[in-house]
Write a protein that holds these residues in place. Structure first.
Motif, PDB file in Angstrom:
ATOM      1  N   HIS A  90       7.364  72.196-126.849  1.00 37.86           N
ATOM      2  CA  HIS A  90       8.632  71.627-126.417  1.00 37.86           C
ATOM      3  C   HIS A  90       8.777  70.249-127.026  1.00 37.86           C
ATOM      4  CE1 HIS A  90       6.141  69.835-123.174  1.00 37.86           C
ATOM      5  NE2 HIS A  90       7.099  68.926-123.035  1.00 37.86           N
ATOM      6  N   CYS A  91       9.998  69.755-126.990  1.00 35.58           N
ATOM      7  CA  CYS A  91      10.295  68.499-127.682  1.00 35.58           C
ATOM      8  C   CYS A  91      11.115  67.597-126.762  1.00 35.58           C
ATOM      9  CB  CYS A  91      11.090  68.815-128.948  1.00 35.58           C
ATOM     10  SG  CYS A  91      11.498  67.358-129.909  1.00 35.58           S
ATOM     11  N   LEU A  92      10.606  66.388-126.570  1.00 37.96           N
ATOM     12  CA  LEU A  92      11.326  65.398-125.762  1.00 37.96           C
ATOM     13  C   LEU A  92      11.827  64.275-126.654  1.00 37.96           C
ATOM     14  CD1 LEU A  92       9.254  64.687-122.500  1.00 37.96           C
ATOM     15  CD2 LEU A  92      11.596  65.516-122.663  1.00 37.96           C
ATOM     16  N   SER A  93      13.046  63.882-126.451  1.00 34.19           N
ATOM     17  CA  SER A  93      13.576  62.731-127.179  1.00 34.19           C
ATOM     18  C   SER A  93      12.872  61.473-126.692  1.00 34.19           C
ATOM     19  CB  SER A  93      15.076  62.608-126.914  1.00 34.19           C
ATOM     20  OG  SER A  93      15.533  61.361-127.386  1.00 34.19           O
ATOM     21  N   TYR A 142      15.609  66.996-123.552  1.00 34.41           N
ATOM     22  CA  TYR A 142      14.841  68.045-124.201  1.00 34.41           C
ATOM     23  C   TYR A 142      15.635  68.489-125.421  1.00 34.41           C
ATOM     24  CZ  TYR A 142      11.402  68.738-120.503  1.00 34.41           C
ATOM     25  OH  TYR A 142      10.360  68.573-119.624  1.00 34.41           O
ATOM     26  N   LEU A 143      14.979  68.577-126.575  1.00 34.25           N
ATOM     27  CA  LEU A 143      15.663  68.976-127.800  1.00 34.25           C
ATOM     28  C   LEU A 143      15.196  70.361-128.235  1.00 34.25           C
ATOM     29  CD1 LEU A 143      15.441  65.572-129.677  1.00 34.25           C
ATOM     30  CD2 LEU A 143      17.432  66.524-128.515  1.00 34.25           C
ATOM     31  N   ARG A 144      16.105  71.078-128.845  1.00 28.98           N
ATOM     32  CA  ARG A 144      15.814  72.451-129.257  1.00 28.98           C
ATOM     33  C   ARG A 144      14.842  72.479-130.453  1.00 28.98           C
ATOM     34  NH1 ARG A 144      17.845  77.122-128.087  1.00 28.98           N
ATOM     35  NH2 ARG A 144      17.633  78.866-129.502  1.00 28.98           N
ATOM     36  N   LEU A 145      13.887  73.377-130.363  1.00 33.19           N
ATOM     37  CA  LEU A 145      12.963  73.646-131.472  1.00 33.19           C
ATOM     38  C   LEU A 145      13.207  75.071-131.954  1.00 33.19           C
ATOM     39  CD1 LEU A 145       9.600  72.308-129.996  1.00 33.19           C
ATOM     40  CD2 LEU A 145      10.884  71.292-131.878  1.00 33.19           C
ATOM     41  N   GLU A 146      12.982  75.297-133.238  1.00 32.92           N
ATOM     42  CA  GLU A 146      13.056  76.647-133.798  1.00 32.92           C
ATOM     43  C   GLU A 146      12.191  76.696-135.046  1.00 32.92           C
ATOM     44  OE1 GLU A 146      17.308  76.580-134.042  1.00 32.92           O
ATOM     45  OE2 GLU A 146      17.296  76.045-136.150  1.00 32.92           O
ATOM     46  N   ARG A 167      11.217  75.521-123.155  1.00 38.85           N
ATOM     47  CA  ARG A 167      10.044  75.728-124.005  1.00 38.85           C
ATOM     48  C   ARG A 167      10.384  76.660-125.159  1.00 38.85           C
ATOM     49  NH1 ARG A 167       8.598  72.134-121.151  1.00 38.85           N
ATOM     50  NH2 ARG A 167       6.612  71.895-120.030  1.00 38.85           N
ATOM     51  N   PHE A 168       9.658  76.476-126.268  1.00 39.36           N
ATOM     52  CA  PHE A 168       9.790  77.358-127.421  1.00 39.36           C
ATOM     53  C   PHE A 168       8.433  78.021-127.646  1.00 39.36           C
ATOM     54  CE2 PHE A 168       9.249  77.827-132.101  1.00 39.36           C
ATOM     55  CZ  PHE A 168      10.201  78.797-132.291  1.00 39.36           C
ATOM     56  N   THR A 169       8.427  79.346-127.628  1.00 38.42           N
ATOM     57  CA  THR A 169       7.173  80.085-127.802  1.00 38.42           C
ATOM     58  C   THR A 169       7.163  80.764-129.160  1.00 38.42           C
ATOM     59  OG1 THR A 169       7.118  80.475-125.420  1.00 38.42           O
ATOM     60  CG2 THR A 169       5.682  81.851-126.771  1.00 38.42           C
TER      61      THR A 169
END
Ligand code: FES
Length: 170
Positions: A90-93, A142-146, A167-169
């Motif tokens: 996951h990604c936090l600003s 929370y920022l989107r990850l891909e 979360r990004f799995t």
């Protein structure tokens, strides 16, 4: 000396009739004056529109997922923290929600729990981004990850926020 025969006055032209020379010159004069007055207005209006956009890219490749160790990684250029727990990311600003300073990651002395402290006006955030002290009005984003489709690098979308806890799995 005698003058020639007096010319009759030119009647005003009506639609469909040819325009006299004086009327034509008068119309051209009015047209030119109008154009001269409109030009500065158009030019000042055009100056409000930028010629180029200098926005930073919104989606940024930050490297293959395997390059991230478990736990938080601070990416200075993007001002984000990428967290890894095995295959889950996951990604936090790191942008403080008060006035935009960059928050710093701290660990509680006894528990080693992650927190974020803002050096500017003292806002504090828990590890999940929740604000609990200082003037910050809301949690960290929370920022989107891909994954990038071409080379499978992790991509942070700086323009797309997600719900808290997202979360990004892999
Ligand atoms: S900018 Fe972070 S507390 Fe003011």
């Amino acid at each position: 000396m005698s003058e020639g025969p007096e010319r009759p006055p030119t009647p005003p032209s009506s639609p469909g009739e040819p325009i006299g020379r004086r009327a034509l010159i008068a119309r051209l004069g009015v047209g030119l004056a109008g154009a001269a007055m409109a030009a500065p207005i158009l030019m000042s209006g055009r100056s409000l529109v930028p010629n180029a956009l200098y926005e930073a890219p919104r989606k940024v490749k930050v490297g293959p997922p395997d390059h991230f160790a478990d736990g938080p990684t601070f990416l200075k250029d993007q001002r984000v923290f990428v967290f890894r727990e095995g295959k889950v990311f996951h990604c936090l600003s790191a942008v403080c929600t008060h006035l935009g300073c960059t928050v710093q990651l701290m660990r509680k002395e006894r528990t080693q729990e992650v927190e974020f402290h803002c050096p500017c006006h003292g806002s504090r955030y828990r590890g999940d981004g929740t604000n609990y002290a200082g003037p910050a009005p809301r949690p960290l984003d929370y920022l989107r990850l891909e994954l990038a489709p071409d080379d499978a690098q992790l991509v942070v979308d700086l323009a797309r926020t997600e719900d808290k806890g997202w979360r990004f799995t892999l």
